[in-house]
Scaffold this motif. Structure first.
Motif, PDB file in Angstrom:
ATOM      1  N   GLY A 244      36.931  30.949  56.188  1.00 37.40           N
ATOM      2  CA  GLY A 244      36.191  31.747  55.441  1.00 37.40           C
ATOM      3  C   GLY A 244      37.046  32.871  54.806  1.00 37.40           C
ATOM      4  N   LEU A 245      38.418  32.816  54.807  1.00 35.63           N
ATOM      5  CA  LEU A 245      39.187  33.713  54.031  1.00 35.63           C
ATOM      6  C   LEU A 245      39.256  33.631  52.418  1.00 35.63           C
ATOM      7  CD1 LEU A 245      42.186  33.008  56.309  1.00 35.63           C
ATOM      8  CD2 LEU A 245      40.488  34.728  56.948  1.00 35.63           C
ATOM      9  N   THR A 246      39.518  34.948  51.953  1.00 34.95           N
ATOM     10  CA  THR A 246      39.733  34.789  50.775  1.00 34.95           C
ATOM     11  C   THR A 246      40.969  34.469  50.364  1.00 34.95           C
ATOM     12  OG1 THR A 246      38.400  36.996  50.282  1.00 34.95           O
ATOM     13  CG2 THR A 246      39.683  36.170  48.558  1.00 34.95           C
ATOM     14  N   ILE A 247      41.287  33.312  49.564  1.00 36.22           N
ATOM     15  CA  ILE A 247      42.753  32.542  49.477  1.00 36.22           C
ATOM     16  C   ILE A 247      42.984  32.184  48.018  1.00 36.22           C
ATOM     17  CG2 ILE A 247      41.715  30.082  49.990  1.00 36.22           C
ATOM     18  CD1 ILE A 247      44.236  29.579  51.689  1.00 36.22           C
ATOM     19  N   ASP A 248      44.129  32.238  47.744  1.00 35.21           N
ATOM     20  CA  ASP A 248      44.795  31.870  46.530  1.00 35.21           C
ATOM     21  C   ASP A 248      44.219  32.881  45.070  1.00 35.21           C
ATOM     22  OD1 ASP A 248      45.889  29.600  47.436  1.00 35.21           O
ATOM     23  OD2 ASP A 248      44.900  28.342  46.101  1.00 35.21           O
ATOM     24  N   TYR A 249      44.784  33.956  45.230  1.00 35.56           N
ATOM     25  CA  TYR A 249      44.673  34.637  44.133  1.00 35.56           C
ATOM     26  C   TYR A 249      45.309  34.666  42.781  1.00 35.56           C
ATOM     27  CZ  TYR A 249      42.862  37.637  47.962  1.00 35.56           C
ATOM     28  OH  TYR A 249      42.242  38.278  49.230  1.00 35.56           O
ATOM     29  N   GLY A 250      44.273  34.158  41.999  1.00 35.24           N
ATOM     30  CA  GLY A 250      44.729  33.816  40.660  1.00 35.24           C
ATOM     31  C   GLY A 250      44.321  34.815  39.786  1.00 35.24           C
ATOM     32  N   PRO A 251      43.293  34.424  38.727  1.00 33.59           N
ATOM     33  CA  PRO A 251      42.718  35.280  37.699  1.00 33.59           C
ATOM     34  C   PRO A 251      41.584  36.031  38.222  1.00 33.59           C
ATOM     35  CG  PRO A 251      41.861  33.092  37.407  1.00 33.59           C
ATOM     36  CD  PRO A 251      42.827  33.004  38.608  1.00 33.59           C
ATOM     37  N   PHE A 252      41.635  36.650  39.442  1.00 28.23           N
ATOM     38  CA  PHE A 252      40.407  37.449  40.059  1.00 28.23           C
ATOM     39  C   PHE A 252      40.400  38.980  39.173  1.00 28.23           C
ATOM     40  CE2 PHE A 252      44.452  38.975  42.072  1.00 28.23           C
ATOM     41  CZ  PHE A 252      44.438  40.538  41.687  1.00 28.23           C
ATOM     42  N   GLY A 253      39.272  39.521  39.667  1.00 25.16           N
ATOM     43  CA  GLY A 253      38.915  40.832  38.972  1.00 25.16           C
ATOM     44  C   GLY A 253      37.755  41.486  39.784  1.00 25.16           C
ATOM     45  N   PHE A 254      38.185  42.733  39.812  1.00 23.33           N
ATOM     46  CA  PHE A 254      36.981  43.694  40.414  1.00 23.33           C
ATOM     47  C   PHE A 254      36.048  44.034  39.152  1.00 23.33           C
ATOM     48  CE2 PHE A 254      39.920  43.707  43.955  1.00 23.33           C
ATOM     49  CZ  PHE A 254      39.132  44.116  44.952  1.00 23.33           C
ATOM     50  N   LEU A 255      34.614  43.940  39.676  1.00 16.78           N
ATOM     51  CA  LEU A 255      33.560  44.579  38.477  1.00 16.78           C
ATOM     52  C   LEU A 255      34.142  46.112  38.366  1.00 16.78           C
ATOM     53  CD1 LEU A 255      29.981  43.928  39.607  1.00 16.78           C
ATOM     54  CD2 LEU A 255      31.233  42.855  37.940  1.00 16.78           C
ATOM     55  N   GLU A 256      34.179  46.451  36.890  1.00 13.13           N
ATOM     56  CA  GLU A 256      34.516  47.762  36.550  1.00 13.13           C
ATOM     57  C   GLU A 256      33.181  48.153  35.907  1.00 13.13           C
ATOM     58  OE1 GLU A 256      38.553  48.369  35.119  1.00 13.13           O
ATOM     59  OE2 GLU A 256      39.229  46.760  36.090  1.00 13.13           O
ATOM     60  N   THR A 257      33.055  48.160  34.555  1.00 11.91           N
ATOM     61  CA  THR A 257      31.819  48.232  33.831  1.00 11.91           C
ATOM     62  C   THR A 257      30.848  47.125  34.797  1.00 11.91           C
ATOM     63  OG1 THR A 257      32.934  48.925  31.905  1.00 11.91           O
ATOM     64  CG2 THR A 257      30.429  48.290  31.855  1.00 11.91           C
ATOM     65  N   TYR A 258      29.661  47.786  35.114  1.00 16.34           N
ATOM     66  CA  TYR A 258      28.740  46.946  35.805  1.00 16.34           C
ATOM     67  C   TYR A 258      28.312  45.657  34.725  1.00 16.34           C
ATOM     68  CZ  TYR A 258      24.836  45.074  38.397  1.00 16.34           C
ATOM     69  OH  TYR A 258      24.227  44.145  39.150  1.00 16.34           O
ATOM     70  N   ASN A 259      28.564  44.565  35.245  1.00 14.27           N
ATOM     71  CA  ASN A 259      28.070  43.336  34.702  1.00 14.27           C
ATOM     72  C   ASN A 259      27.802  42.177  35.260  1.00 14.27           C
ATOM     73  OD1 ASN A 259      27.318  41.395  32.812  1.00 14.27           O
ATOM     74  ND2 ASN A 259      29.087  41.354  31.601  1.00 14.27           N
ATOM     75  N   PRO A 260      26.739  41.838  35.767  1.00 13.49           N
ATOM     76  CA  PRO A 260      26.568  40.887  36.870  1.00 13.49           C
ATOM     77  C   PRO A 260      27.277  39.313  36.118  1.00 13.49           C
ATOM     78  CG  PRO A 260      24.414  41.403  36.197  1.00 13.49           C
ATOM     79  CD  PRO A 260      25.453  42.351  35.472  1.00 13.49           C
ATOM     80  N   LYS A 261      27.200  39.248  34.663  1.00 16.43           N
ATOM     81  CA  LYS A 261      27.673  38.058  34.176  1.00 16.43           C
ATOM     82  C   LYS A 261      29.194  38.160  34.074  1.00 16.43           C
ATOM     83  CE  LYS A 261      23.432  36.704  32.081  1.00 16.43           C
ATOM     84  NZ  LYS A 261      22.935  36.364  33.450  1.00 16.43           N
ATOM     85  N   PHE A 262      29.924  39.018  34.613  1.00 19.32           N
ATOM     86  CA  PHE A 262      31.341  39.369  34.484  1.00 19.32           C
ATOM     87  C   PHE A 262      32.063  37.840  34.812  1.00 19.32           C
ATOM     88  CE2 PHE A 262      35.224  40.940  36.934  1.00 19.32           C
ATOM     89  CZ  PHE A 262      36.062  41.024  35.617  1.00 19.32           C
ATOM     90  N   VAL A 263      32.775  37.486  33.876  1.00 19.33           N
ATOM     91  CA  VAL A 263      33.856  36.446  34.061  1.00 19.33           C
ATOM     92  C   VAL A 263      35.348  36.843  34.069  1.00 19.33           C
ATOM     93  CG1 VAL A 263      34.682  33.965  33.356  1.00 19.33           C
ATOM     94  CG2 VAL A 263      32.239  34.899  33.077  1.00 19.33           C
ATOM     95  N   CYS A 264      35.867  36.759  35.170  1.00 23.01           N
ATOM     96  CA  CYS A 264      37.066  37.338  35.140  1.00 23.01           C
ATOM     97  C   CYS A 264      38.331  36.321  34.654  1.00 23.01           C
ATOM     98  CB  CYS A 264      37.872  38.097  36.641  1.00 23.01           C
ATOM     99  SG  CYS A 264      37.830  36.565  37.839  1.00 23.01           S
ATOM    100  N   ASN A 265      38.039  35.225  34.770  1.00 25.44           N
ATOM    101  CA  ASN A 265      38.949  34.204  34.381  1.00 25.44           C
ATOM    102  C   ASN A 265      38.759  33.617  32.875  1.00 25.44           C
ATOM    103  OD1 ASN A 265      40.707  32.042  34.024  1.00 25.44           O
ATOM    104  ND2 ASN A 265      39.669  30.799  35.573  1.00 25.44           N
ATOM    105  N   HIS A 266      39.934  34.288  31.998  1.00 20.77           N
ATOM    106  CA  HIS A 266      39.754  34.092  30.656  1.00 20.77           C
ATOM    107  C   HIS A 266      39.737  32.411  30.043  1.00 20.77           C
ATOM    108  CE1 HIS A 266      40.390  35.286  26.541  1.00 20.77           C
ATOM    109  NE2 HIS A 266      41.300  34.463  26.318  1.00 20.77           N
ATOM    110  N   SER A 267      40.007  31.661  31.254  1.00 21.18           N
ATOM    111  CA  SER A 267      40.040  30.117  31.071  1.00 21.18           C
ATOM    112  C   SER A 267      38.437  29.587  31.494  1.00 21.18           C
ATOM    113  CB  SER A 267      41.093  29.464  31.785  1.00 21.18           C
ATOM    114  OG  SER A 267      42.475  30.132  31.855  1.00 21.18           O
ATOM    115  N   ASP A 268      37.614  30.191  31.724  1.00 17.14           N
ATOM    116  CA  ASP A 268      36.467  29.866  32.516  1.00 17.14           C
ATOM    117  C   ASP A 268      35.444  30.085  31.409  1.00 17.14           C
ATOM    118  OD1 ASP A 268      34.276  28.891  33.800  1.00 17.14           O
ATOM    119  OD2 ASP A 268      34.329  30.662  35.086  1.00 17.14           O
TER     120      ASP A 268
END
Ligand code: AMP
Ligand code: MG
Length: 461
Positions: A244-268
């Protein structure tokens, strides 16, 4: 003959391949996590540390290995993956050491086995950010770069992060053997993980208990991601840790402007791993792990374990959210009030982290007309509690500093264009203690400037 001091190696060669690391040219150490280094009891001279951190010298003579695994990527099963660019190089004080970017392995599938400076800086900084936020994560001990040219969309410097975790075993390790019908290996791996990491799971129900522990640890991790606004970006089952560790940091992102539909990975493109999807995806991934354990756990019990997920998640999430809002006593309307706060954020495109941090300073927040109606209700609510340590409690869970994408980008550009690394060091110190004030560094709480509005992060790393 190299020694084999890795516990993981005791599993036997069906689980991994011995590999030879392929060092980079003119390596140099950009940063070292001193606290972790001390915690591990390491004490190398600078030259030796650089050689180990760049794969030029073995760690205590240990043979490096790359492990084999499978995984569901974006919902589709891929029968064979593996450590394509990472390898375990040693073990110390109960922690595995792993290099990411030290060259090809038998599992590289035609790729170059490298990691670029850009993605290595991001992984290095996010590892400490997550640790600072009390979110379970693999850690990063060293960040090394080099003159070696690596080809992505551009030519970029080849770099290596040394990752540190008690175990790097993923759901995908189980999926590989289960998909091949190798139930003896599934059992062997489960026994190994239980013995080393969940030793309290004993007796007849140990596999059920073990699965339940993985469900619980994963749920708590996800609850904290959601509360602190972290989006992983590539929640494939090969990127899910059995601890249960966060692993494999790639295209991660923190919510900045609040938006629950935020997709940090441009390829997703479909938004499979959008911020609000993460709790559901983690459960789906756990179900795939459950499928892999079907030779050890009967279907009914497996389902019962998965059914616990929601309760673990909600419990951990509610606890943290209540602290973030400074609610001491329970009130039936608390969730409504929290929901209304998020609605204000959404409607007015407000910053998630900064808005929550401001909650402890009502006078300041009252000046913001977007909150006028809500503040009135909130004021009434917290008056009920009459707590003197409310502000302290809130500031210990609402970070002042997060790894904003533009901050990472500034550090990356300075490193790439000017070979300057002070911003990495500054961010490291801020993110290590994200709840502290760090007076004089308020600049780093600023929201993204215009130039950074269109920044995108892809899987390319
Ligand atoms: P990721 O999405 O980064 O977790 O990677 C998925 C799989 O591709 C893993 O098995 C990685 O080891 C492998 N991989 C990613 N990038 C590279 C690379 N540059 N060279 C070799 N293998 C890679
Ligand atoms: Mg991966």
């Amino acid at each position: 003959m190299a020694k084999n001091t890795l516990d993981f190696s005791s599993l036997g060669e069906e689980f991994f391949s011995p590999i030879t690391t392929q060092p980079l040219n003119n390596t140099f150490l950009i940063h070292k996590n001193q606290a972790l280094y001390d915690q591990l009891g390491l004490d190398f001279d600078e030259k030796t540390l650089l050689k180990i951190a760049s794969g030029e010298q073995k760690f205590e003579g240990t043979q490096p290995i790359a492990s084999i695994y499978a995984g569901h990527q974006f919902g589709h099963f891929v029968p064979q993956l593996g450590d394509g660019r990472s390898c375990l190089i040693g073990q110390v004080s109960g922690y595995e050491l792993s290099l990411k970017g030290a060259g090809t392995t038998p599992y590289s599938r035609g790729a170059d086995g490298r990691a670029v400076l850009r993605s290595s800086i991001r992984e290095y900084l996010c590892s400490i950010a997550m640790k600072g936020l009390n979110i379970a994560t693999t850690e990063a001990l060293t960040l090394v770069s080099s003159d070696t040219e690596v080809y992505r969309e551009n030519i970029e410097p080849g770099s290596i992060v040394m990752r540190v975790a008690p175990s790097h075993v993923r759901f995908g390790h189980f999926e590989l053997f289960a998909s091949r019908g190798q139930t003896a290996q599934v059992k062997q791996l489960a026994d190994f993980v239980i013995e080393h990491y969940y030793p309290y799971c004993q007796g007849e129900s140990r596999y059920v208990d073990f699965f339940n522990e993985v469900v619980k640890h994963t749920a708590v991790m996800i609850a904290r991601w959601q509360a602190q606004g972290f989006s992983h970006g590539v929640m494939n089952t090969d990127n899910m840790s059995i601890l249960g560790l966060t692993i494999d940091y790639g295209p991660f992102g923190f919510l900045e402007t609040y938006n629950p539909k935020f997709v940090c990975n441009h390829s997703d493109h479909e938004g499979r791993y959008a911020f609000e999807q993460q709790p559901g995806i983690a459960l789906w991934n756990l179900a795939r792990l459950g499928d892999s354990l079907e030779s050890l756990i009967d279907a009914k019990q497996s389902k019962a374990v998965l059914d616990n997920y929601q309760a673990y998640l909600v419990k951990a999430y509610s606890k943290l959210m209540r602290q973030k809002f400074g609610f001491i006593k329970k009130d039936d309307q608390d969730n409504v009030l929290i929901g209304q706060f998020f609605e204000v954020l959404y409607q007015n495109q407000k910053d998630y982290t900064n808005s929550l941090r401001q909650l402890s300073d009502i006078d300041q927040l009252s000046k913001d007309t977007d909150f006028t109606d809500w503040i009135e209700l909130y004021h009434k609510r917290i008056d009920q509690d009459k707590s003197s340590d409310r502000v302290e409690l809130m500031n210990s869970v609402n970070p002042k500093y997060i790894l904003r994408n533009y901050l990472a980008e500034e550090a990356i550009r300075e490193a790439q264009d000017q070979k300057r690394y002070d911003k990495i060091a500054t961010l490291f110190e801020l993110l290590r203690k994200p709840f502290d004030e760090h007076q004089g560094l308020e600049l780093y709480t600023n929201e993204a400037p215009d130039w950074a509005q269109g920044l995108s992060v892809s899987c390319s790393s």
